[in-house]
Design a protein around this motif. Structure first.
Motif, mmCIF file in Angstrom:
data_model
loop_
_atom_site.group_PDB
_atom_site.id
_atom_site.type_symbol
_atom_site.label_atom_id
_atom_site.label_comp_id
_atom_site.label_asym_id
_atom_site.label_seq_id
_atom_site.Cartn_x
_atom_site.Cartn_y
_atom_site.Cartn_z
ATOM 1 N N THR A 7 22.325 10.222 -54.313
ATOM 2 C CA THR A 7 22.689 8.836 -54.551
ATOM 3 C C THR A 7 24.173 8.563 -54.453
ATOM 4 O OG1 THR A 7 22.801 9.249 -56.926
ATOM 5 C CG2 THR A 7 20.712 8.407 -56.031
ATOM 6 N N ARG A 32 26.356 0.351 -60.602
ATOM 7 C CA ARG A 32 27.314 1.319 -60.059
ATOM 8 C C ARG A 32 28.612 0.678 -59.604
ATOM 9 N NH1 ARG A 32 24.699 5.942 -56.549
ATOM 10 N NH2 ARG A 32 26.683 5.546 -55.582
ATOM 11 N N ARG A 82 19.077 5.920 -64.969
ATOM 12 C CA ARG A 82 19.538 7.204 -65.481
ATOM 13 C C ARG A 82 18.793 7.497 -66.775
ATOM 14 N NH1 ARG A 82 21.079 8.542 -61.054
ATOM 15 N NH2 ARG A 82 23.193 8.300 -60.369
ATOM 16 N N LYS A 118 17.859 17.926 -63.320
ATOM 17 C CA LYS A 118 18.825 17.902 -64.418
ATOM 18 C C LYS A 118 18.153 18.167 -65.758
ATOM 19 C CE LYS A 118 20.677 13.889 -64.157
ATOM 20 N NZ LYS A 118 21.480 12.664 -64.212
ATOM 21 N N GLU A 133 16.619 13.786 -61.301
ATOM 22 C CA GLU A 133 16.452 13.663 -62.751
ATOM 23 C C GLU A 133 15.650 14.841 -63.309
ATOM 24 O OE1 GLU A 133 17.829 11.535 -64.871
ATOM 25 O OE2 GLU A 133 18.805 10.361 -63.330
ATOM 26 N N ALA A 178 15.931 5.119 -58.255
ATOM 27 C CA ALA A 178 15.720 6.288 -59.114
ATOM 28 C C ALA A 178 15.528 7.501 -58.231
ATOM 29 C CB ALA A 178 14.507 6.083 -60.002
#
Length: 119
Positions: A118, A25, A10, A88, A85, A80
């Motif tokens: 994910t 997680r 992240r 965002k 990402e 990933a």
């Protein structure tokens, strides 16, 4: 939780700082972190008002080194979702996201690029 995607990368990217975390997680804990806020990186990079792809690559290298120390680099897959990402963080940060991913891969981290959701 899905056991195959236990460890997830992240990113937090602001105008001044870059932080990369590897999260477990299963229990929601941050296992390893690297940031341009840290004095060793901050002094070496001279980011000034904004951090660039060079700073992102340095954060990725430090994260890879810390993953190796923790024993998470080679054996376990770290997932990933690069497109998520980038979505965002915005298109302006695309080069920073890829700089971190490429630094991790080039330093021997078993990084799996996911294109699907994910969760």
């Amino acid at each position: 939780m899905c056991p195959t995607k236990r460890y997830v990368l992240r990113l937090f990217i602001s105008l001044k700082y870059i932080t990369a975390n590897v999260i477990d997680r299963n229990n929601g804990r941050v296992l390893v972190s690297a940031s341009s806020v840290e004095h060793a990186l901050k002094d070496a990079l001279e980011c000034g008002r904004s951090c660039n792809a060079k700073a992102a690559a340095a954060v990725g290298e430090v994260l890879a080194m810390r993953l190796k120390v923790e024993g998470l680099a080679e054996g376990r897959a770290i997932h990933a979702n690069v497109e998520k990402e980038i979505e965002k963080k915005g298109l302006k940060n695309r080069t920073k996201v890829w700089a971190i991913v490429n630094a991790l891969k080039s330093n021997g981290v078993n990084l799996v690029i996911d294109d699907s959701e994910t969760r």
